[in-house]
Motif scaffolding. Structure first.
Motif, PDB file in Angstrom:
ATOM      1  N   LYS A   1      51.995 -64.854 -31.730  1.00  0.00           N
ATOM      2  CA  LYS A   1      51.044 -65.836 -31.244  1.00  0.00           C
ATOM      3  C   LYS A   1      50.060 -66.238 -32.351  1.00  0.00           C
ATOM      4  O   LYS A   1      49.738 -65.449 -33.242  1.00  0.00           O
ATOM      5  CB  LYS A   1      50.280 -65.290 -30.043  1.00  0.00           C
ATOM      6  CG  LYS A   1      51.147 -65.082 -28.806  1.00  0.00           C
ATOM      7  CD  LYS A   1      50.291 -64.644 -27.627  1.00  0.00           C
ATOM      8  CE  LYS A   1      51.144 -64.521 -26.369  1.00  0.00           C
ATOM      9  NZ  LYS A   1      50.326 -64.164 -25.177  1.00  0.00           N
ATOM     10  N   ILE A   2      49.584 -67.468 -32.252  1.00  0.00           N
ATOM     11  CA  ILE A   2      48.552 -67.954 -33.165  1.00  0.00           C
ATOM     12  C   ILE A   2      47.229 -67.367 -32.719  1.00  0.00           C
ATOM     13  O   ILE A   2      46.845 -67.475 -31.543  1.00  0.00           O
ATOM     14  CB  ILE A   2      48.506 -69.494 -33.153  1.00  0.00           C
ATOM     15  CG1 ILE A   2      49.783 -70.058 -33.769  1.00  0.00           C
ATOM     16  CG2 ILE A   2      47.272 -70.020 -33.867  1.00  0.00           C
ATOM     17  CD1 ILE A   2      49.924 -71.558 -33.631  1.00  0.00           C
ATOM     18  N   LYS A   3      46.506 -66.772 -33.650  1.00  0.00           N
ATOM     19  CA  LYS A   3      45.226 -66.168 -33.309  1.00  0.00           C
ATOM     20  C   LYS A   3      44.111 -67.194 -33.488  1.00  0.00           C
ATOM     21  O   LYS A   3      43.955 -67.783 -34.562  1.00  0.00           O
ATOM     22  CB  LYS A   3      44.977 -64.938 -34.161  1.00  0.00           C
ATOM     23  CG  LYS A   3      45.949 -63.794 -33.825  1.00  0.00           C
ATOM     24  CD  LYS A   3      45.586 -62.512 -34.530  1.00  0.00           C
ATOM     25  CE  LYS A   3      46.535 -61.388 -34.099  1.00  0.00           C
ATOM     26  NZ  LYS A   3      46.192 -60.099 -34.745  1.00  0.00           N
TER      27      LYS A   3
ATOM     28  N   GLU B   1      50.039 -70.117 -23.600  1.00  0.00           N
ATOM     29  CA  GLU B   1      50.559 -68.776 -23.890  1.00  0.00           C
ATOM     30  C   GLU B   1      51.088 -68.623 -25.308  1.00  0.00           C
ATOM     31  O   GLU B   1      51.756 -67.645 -25.638  1.00  0.00           O
ATOM     32  CB  GLU B   1      51.647 -68.391 -22.875  1.00  0.00           C
ATOM     33  CG  GLU B   1      51.134 -68.368 -21.440  1.00  0.00           C
ATOM     34  CD  GLU B   1      52.192 -67.899 -20.460  1.00  0.00           C
ATOM     35  OE1 GLU B   1      53.372 -67.799 -20.862  1.00  0.00           O
ATOM     36  OE2 GLU B   1      51.830 -67.626 -19.300  1.00  0.00           O
ATOM     37  N   ARG B   2      50.766 -69.585 -26.173  1.00  0.00           N
ATOM     38  CA  ARG B   2      51.198 -69.509 -27.572  1.00  0.00           C
ATOM     39  C   ARG B   2      50.068 -69.017 -28.470  1.00  0.00           C
ATOM     40  O   ARG B   2      50.258 -68.866 -29.666  1.00  0.00           O
ATOM     41  CB  ARG B   2      51.696 -70.878 -28.051  1.00  0.00           C
ATOM     42  CG  ARG B   2      52.974 -71.336 -27.340  1.00  0.00           C
ATOM     43  CD  ARG B   2      53.324 -72.759 -27.695  1.00  0.00           C
ATOM     44  NE  ARG B   2      53.508 -72.951 -29.131  1.00  0.00           N
ATOM     45  CZ  ARG B   2      53.716 -74.148 -29.690  1.00  0.00           C
ATOM     46  NH1 ARG B   2      53.744 -75.237 -28.932  1.00  0.00           N
ATOM     47  NH2 ARG B   2      53.879 -74.247 -31.000  1.00  0.00           N
ATOM     48  N   CYS B   3      48.908 -68.798 -27.855  1.00  0.00           N
ATOM     49  CA  CYS B   3      47.735 -68.393 -28.632  1.00  0.00           C
ATOM     50  C   CYS B   3      47.171 -67.075 -28.118  1.00  0.00           C
ATOM     51  O   CYS B   3      47.220 -66.789 -26.922  1.00  0.00           O
ATOM     52  CB  CYS B   3      46.642 -69.463 -28.551  1.00  0.00           C
ATOM     53  SG  CYS B   3      47.121 -71.066 -29.226  1.00  0.00           S
ATOM     54  N   GLU B   4      46.612 -66.320 -29.034  1.00  0.00           N
ATOM     55  CA  GLU B   4      45.816 -65.150 -28.675  1.00  0.00           C
ATOM     56  C   GLU B   4      44.373 -65.488 -29.018  1.00  0.00           C
ATOM     57  O   GLU B   4      44.041 -65.755 -30.175  1.00  0.00           O
ATOM     58  CB  GLU B   4      46.264 -63.929 -29.476  1.00  0.00           C
ATOM     59  CG  GLU B   4      45.418 -62.696 -29.206  1.00  0.00           C
ATOM     60  CD  GLU B   4      45.793 -61.525 -30.090  1.00  0.00           C
ATOM     61  OE1 GLU B   4      44.930 -60.634 -30.273  1.00  0.00           O
ATOM     62  OE2 GLU B   4      46.922 -61.509 -30.619  1.00  0.00           O
TER      63      GLU B   4
ATOM     64  N   GLU C   1      43.942 -67.815 -37.503  1.00  0.00           N
ATOM     65  CA  GLU C   1      44.533 -69.010 -38.114  1.00  0.00           C
ATOM     66  C   GLU C   1      43.684 -70.233 -37.771  1.00  0.00           C
ATOM     67  O   GLU C   1      43.648 -71.213 -38.510  1.00  0.00           O
ATOM     68  CB  GLU C   1      45.957 -69.203 -37.604  1.00  0.00           C
ATOM     69  CG  GLU C   1      46.659 -70.434 -38.154  1.00  0.00           C
ATOM     70  CD  GLU C   1      48.111 -70.544 -37.688  1.00  0.00           C
ATOM     71  OE1 GLU C   1      48.614 -71.684 -37.601  1.00  0.00           O
ATOM     72  OE2 GLU C   1      48.736 -69.509 -37.412  1.00  0.00           O
ATOM     73  N   VAL C   2      42.991 -70.145 -36.620  1.00  0.00           N
ATOM     74  CA  VAL C   2      42.158 -71.242 -36.124  1.00  0.00           C
ATOM     75  C   VAL C   2      40.802 -70.669 -35.734  1.00  0.00           C
ATOM     76  O   VAL C   2      40.735 -69.568 -35.170  1.00  0.00           O
ATOM     77  CB  VAL C   2      42.813 -71.921 -34.898  1.00  0.00           C
ATOM     78  CG1 VAL C   2      41.894 -72.986 -34.315  1.00  0.00           C
ATOM     79  CG2 VAL C   2      44.171 -72.503 -35.261  1.00  0.00           C
TER      80      VAL C   2
END
Length: 327
Positions: free
Chosen positions: A3-5, A26-29, A50-51
């Motif tokens: 997942k993208i943090k 649900e693709r991000c934490e 990452e973001v």
């Protein structure tokens, strides 16, 4: 698939967090970084991201090797664009579009207050002084000059037109401007237009071109009874130049939500002028002040997160050369 943090520095409540997490599909934490955390406690969390949603310091940004994108909650980006050291490989987007309503209403509030002497009447009320002030004016028929005809300036222009004013804007190009303006100028024409304005409103970002733009010479070129409002950045007006002009009895009223130095120091001469309205950089407040504006910021975060996840162009990308989001 990992997942993208996403590190969230913004004080979203639980309901707002649920909206944001739904946008992550649900693709991000999501890593929520609390305002009360020390730099030592929050830096390890930011390093994973990452973001980032919010406004981390440049020193923190430079210590985040995996960071690819920052979504700001502010419209002004000079905290990054006017300083050295922001990594050029990181995309920066701001919250342009979230503040046009709240700041336009502030502009109307202080303008109407100055027109009808409400600040002076409030002072008289404290003194139990029942006395009429024989100097009033209307917005109707006034010539308004808006320095910075972007999103915020245009929000003000639309509302001022409803009061029967004539509105001229100033921006880098005078082409294809909205019909809420009667005319559009560039900075090269400012000296010709400024002396005719009844009301001058600063909505400019802080850039090398805008710093000190309304210096003493230009302030003195304005009408003696003109109103001046600044909701952009304090660097637009050199404070000591403004004090000199006011001490000479020039300008009918001034409203400053921003000053060169913030907070304005105790004992500064600007505190003492009865025709000056000072507010502590609150024209565009959001978190903890305006739920509507908070949700506008949340909406931009969600829109851009969905675009990021789908590899689409992000909204409100800051142009570091210009110092703001280009039209």
């Amino acid at each position: 698939m990992s997942k993208i943090k996403v590190a969230v520095l913004l004080p979203f409540d639980q309901a707002q967090r649920e909206v944001l997490e739904a946008a992550g599909k649900e693709r991000c934490e999501f890593i929520y970084v609390e305002e009360s955390m020390t730099r030592e406690a929050r830096l390890p969390l930011l390093k994973e991201a990452e973001v980032i949603f919010g406004e981390p310091g440049i020193r923190e940004i430079r210590e985040c090797p995996g960071l690819r994108w920052i979504q700001m909650s502010w419209a002004g980006s000079d905290v990054y664009t006017m300083r050295e050291g922001f990594p050029k490989q990181i995309r920066l987007t701001n919250a342009r579009g979230c503040f046009r309503t709240v700041i336009a209403e502030y502009i109307l509030a202080v303008l109407l207050s100055m027109c009808r002497n409400l600040k002076q009447y409030a002072d008289q009320q404290r003194e139990e002084d029942w006395r009429r002030i024989r100097r009033e004016t209307l917005l109707y028929g006034k010539k308004v000059l808006i320095l910075g005809a972007g999103d915020i300036g245009t929000g003000a222009a639309k509302r001022l037109k409803a009061f029967g004013t004539s509105v001229t804007g100033m921006r880098r190009t005078d082409r294809n401007y909205p019909d809420c303006y009667d005319a559009m100028i560039t900075v090269g024409e400012l000296d010709q237009v400024l002396p005719a304005a009844d009301i001058v409103i600063g909505c400019l970002p802080s850039t090398r071109e805008t710093r000190g733009l309304l210096d003493e010479r230009r302030l003195r070129s304005m009408k003696k009874d003109a109103f001046l409002i600044n909701v952009g950045r304090g660097s637009l007006i050199p404070t000591e130049d403004l004090v000199k002009v006011l001490e000479d009895g020039h300008l009918g009223g001034v409203a400053l939500d921003v000053t060169e130095k913030e907070p304005l120091p105790a004992g500064h001469p600007l505190w003492k002028f009865d025709r000056v309205i000072l507010t502590p950089h609150i024209a565009g407040q959001s978190f903890g002040y305006s739920r509507d504006t908070e949700n506008r910021v949340l909406h931009v975060c969600c829109q851009n997160l969905e675009r990021y996840l789908n590899r689409r162009e992000l909204l409100n990308q800051v142009d570091f050369e210009a110092g703001y989001v280009s039209e």
